[in-house]
Design a protein around this motif. Structure first.
Motif, PDB file in Angstrom:
ATOM      1  N   LEU A  98       0.864  -1.174   0.000  1.00 29.49           N
ATOM      2  CA  LEU A  98       0.000   0.000   0.000  1.00 29.49           C
ATOM      3  C   LEU A  98       0.905   1.230   0.000  1.00 29.49           C
ATOM      4  O   LEU A  98       1.815   1.337   0.834  1.00 29.49           O
ATOM      5  N   ILE A  99       0.656   2.140  -0.927  1.00 36.30           N
ATOM      6  CA  ILE A  99       1.495   3.324  -1.084  1.00 36.30           C
ATOM      7  C   ILE A  99       0.622   4.571  -1.009  1.00 36.30           C
ATOM      8  O   ILE A  99      -0.306   4.734  -1.809  1.00 36.30           O
ATOM      9  N   THR A 100       0.896   5.448  -0.050  1.00 40.04           N
ATOM     10  CA  THR A 100       0.143   6.690   0.039  1.00 40.04           C
ATOM     11  C   THR A 100       0.790   7.752  -0.859  1.00 40.04           C
ATOM     12  O   THR A 100       1.960   7.675  -1.197  1.00 40.04           O
ATOM     13  N   GLY A 101      -0.026   8.728  -1.222  1.00 34.86           N
ATOM     14  CA  GLY A 101       0.490   9.797  -2.085  1.00 34.86           C
ATOM     15  C   GLY A 101       0.933   9.292  -3.434  1.00 34.86           C
ATOM     16  O   GLY A 101       1.964   9.699  -3.959  1.00 34.86           O
ATOM     17  N   ALA A 102       0.126   8.412  -4.036  1.00 28.50           N
ATOM     18  CA  ALA A 102       0.529   7.744  -5.281  1.00 28.50           C
ATOM     19  C   ALA A 102       0.081   8.479  -6.537  1.00 28.50           C
ATOM     20  O   ALA A 102       0.278   7.983  -7.640  1.00 28.50           O
ATOM     21  N   SER A 103      -0.490   9.652  -6.385  1.00 28.51           N
ATOM     22  CA  SER A 103      -1.023  10.346  -7.559  1.00 28.51           C
ATOM     23  C   SER A 103       0.053  10.913  -8.468  1.00 28.51           C
ATOM     24  O   SER A 103      -0.171  11.157  -9.647  1.00 28.51           O
ATOM     25  N   GLY A 104       1.245  11.150  -7.942  1.00 25.72           N
ATOM     26  CA  GLY A 104       2.305  11.706  -8.768  1.00 25.72           C
ATOM     27  C   GLY A 104       3.652  11.566  -8.100  1.00 25.72           C
ATOM     28  O   GLY A 104       3.765  11.048  -6.986  1.00 25.72           O
ATOM     29  N   GLY A 105       4.689  12.024  -8.785  1.00 23.76           N
ATOM     30  CA  GLY A 105       6.027  12.026  -8.203  1.00 23.76           C
ATOM     31  C   GLY A 105       6.511  10.651  -7.797  1.00 23.76           C
ATOM     32  O   GLY A 105       6.275   9.651  -8.477  1.00 23.76           O
ATOM     33  N   LEU A 106       7.194  10.609  -6.662  1.00 25.66           N
ATOM     34  CA  LEU A 106       7.791   9.362  -6.184  1.00 25.66           C
ATOM     35  C   LEU A 106       6.746   8.283  -5.928  1.00 25.66           C
ATOM     36  O   LEU A 106       6.960   7.108  -6.247  1.00 25.66           O
ATOM     37  N   GLY A 107       5.615   8.652  -5.358  1.00 23.66           N
ATOM     38  CA  GLY A 107       4.580   7.669  -5.054  1.00 23.66           C
ATOM     39  C   GLY A 107       4.047   6.989  -6.297  1.00 23.66           C
ATOM     40  O   GLY A 107       3.830   5.770  -6.318  1.00 23.66           O
TER      41      GLY A 107
END
Length: 270
Positions: free
Chosen positions: A5-14
């Motif tokens: 599970l990865i939070t902040g996955a909308s852009g960038g590193l996530g």
């Protein structure tokens, strides 16, 4: 198949971390805070996205219940969601202070608190909490960002003692400026009538932009390291520092002590 599970996955590193894990056969639970922010997930059948506002325990609980209906186990949680705020203390505003604390610190705390019972029931799991070089040292105009990242470092280490008997591992990951959209989205204090502040802000912006442009290969190193950590969880609490800048500044701070380090920062940056 393992599940992350990865939070902040909308852009960038996530976003890039989600795509890497998916390509390598993991089931990816990508959490985003708005539907309009999905980027590149449609072509990967083993990526499923869920709306989570990490600042809201109700939002986290709702998504968690949906996730656990779909996935029997979760192997790894990467707390990646974060934001930047570059401001002088005098010019800071309550809205931005509250926002960065709620996202960078309380968001990590709330995600961990929500999913510890899942890991404990499984008798295994791993929290990978993304901090920054800001979690290791203190640099100009970082009063708010650095405070939240150092708080996550302390929180993670303390929590690791509580969870070790349940076979739940905890680690933090620090690195320097990465060429992603993160720096573009950093909120900065406005130009003011105080000339000294304006000069300092321009110097810091130029310094960080230069560093970010130089770190063209850092992103690949971070992605590979995150994957390696997830594949090989360490039972003991670990701090993983990635990249020349972060490692250099960490050891320089340790070697020089805070007074000389502070002097060097003023000379080199300001």
């Amino acid at each position: 198949m393992k599940t992350v599970l990865i939070t902040g996955a909308s852009g960038g590193l996530g976003n890039l971390t989600s795509l890497l894990f998916a390509k390598r056969g993991w089931l990816v639970i990508a959490t985003i805070h708005h539907l309009d922010l999905i980027e590149g997930f449609e072509t990967h059948s083993n990526i499923k996205y869920y709306i989570i506002d990490v600042t809201s325990f109700e939002s986290i609980e709702k998504a968690k219940n949906e996730i656990l209906k779909e996935y029997k186990t979760i192997d790894v949680i990467i707390n990646n969601a974060g934001k930047g705020y570059r401001s002088f203390v005098e010019l800071s505003c309550d809205k931005e202070i509250d926002s960065i604390i709620n996202v960078n610190l309380l968001g990590v705390i709330k995600i961990c608190r929500a999913f510890i019972p899942t890991f404990r029931t499984q008798n295994y799991g791993q929290f990978i909490n993304i901090t920054s070089v800001a979690g290791l040292v203190n640099l100009p105009l970082g009063s708010f960002y650095h405070s939240t990242k150092q708080a996550v470092e302390s929180f993670s280490e303390c929590m690791s003692y509580e969870l070790s008997d349940f076979n739940i591992s905890v680690c933090t990951v620090q690195f320097g400026n990465v060429p992603t959209d993160f720096q573009k989205n950093v909120v900065k204090s406005q130009i003011s009538e105080i000339k000294h502040y304006n000069i300092m802000m321009n110097k810091i912006n130029a310094f960080l932009e230069k560093k970010t442009c130089k770190n063209i290969h850092l992103l690949d190193h971070i992605l590979e390291k995150l994957y390696t950590i997830a594949e090989n969880p360490n039972k003991s609490y670990r701090k993983y520092t990635i990249g020349f800048d972060a490692n250099c500044i960490k050891y320089l701070r340790r070697l020089l002590g805070y007074r000389i380090f502070n002097f060097v920062v003023k000379k080199k940056i300001l």
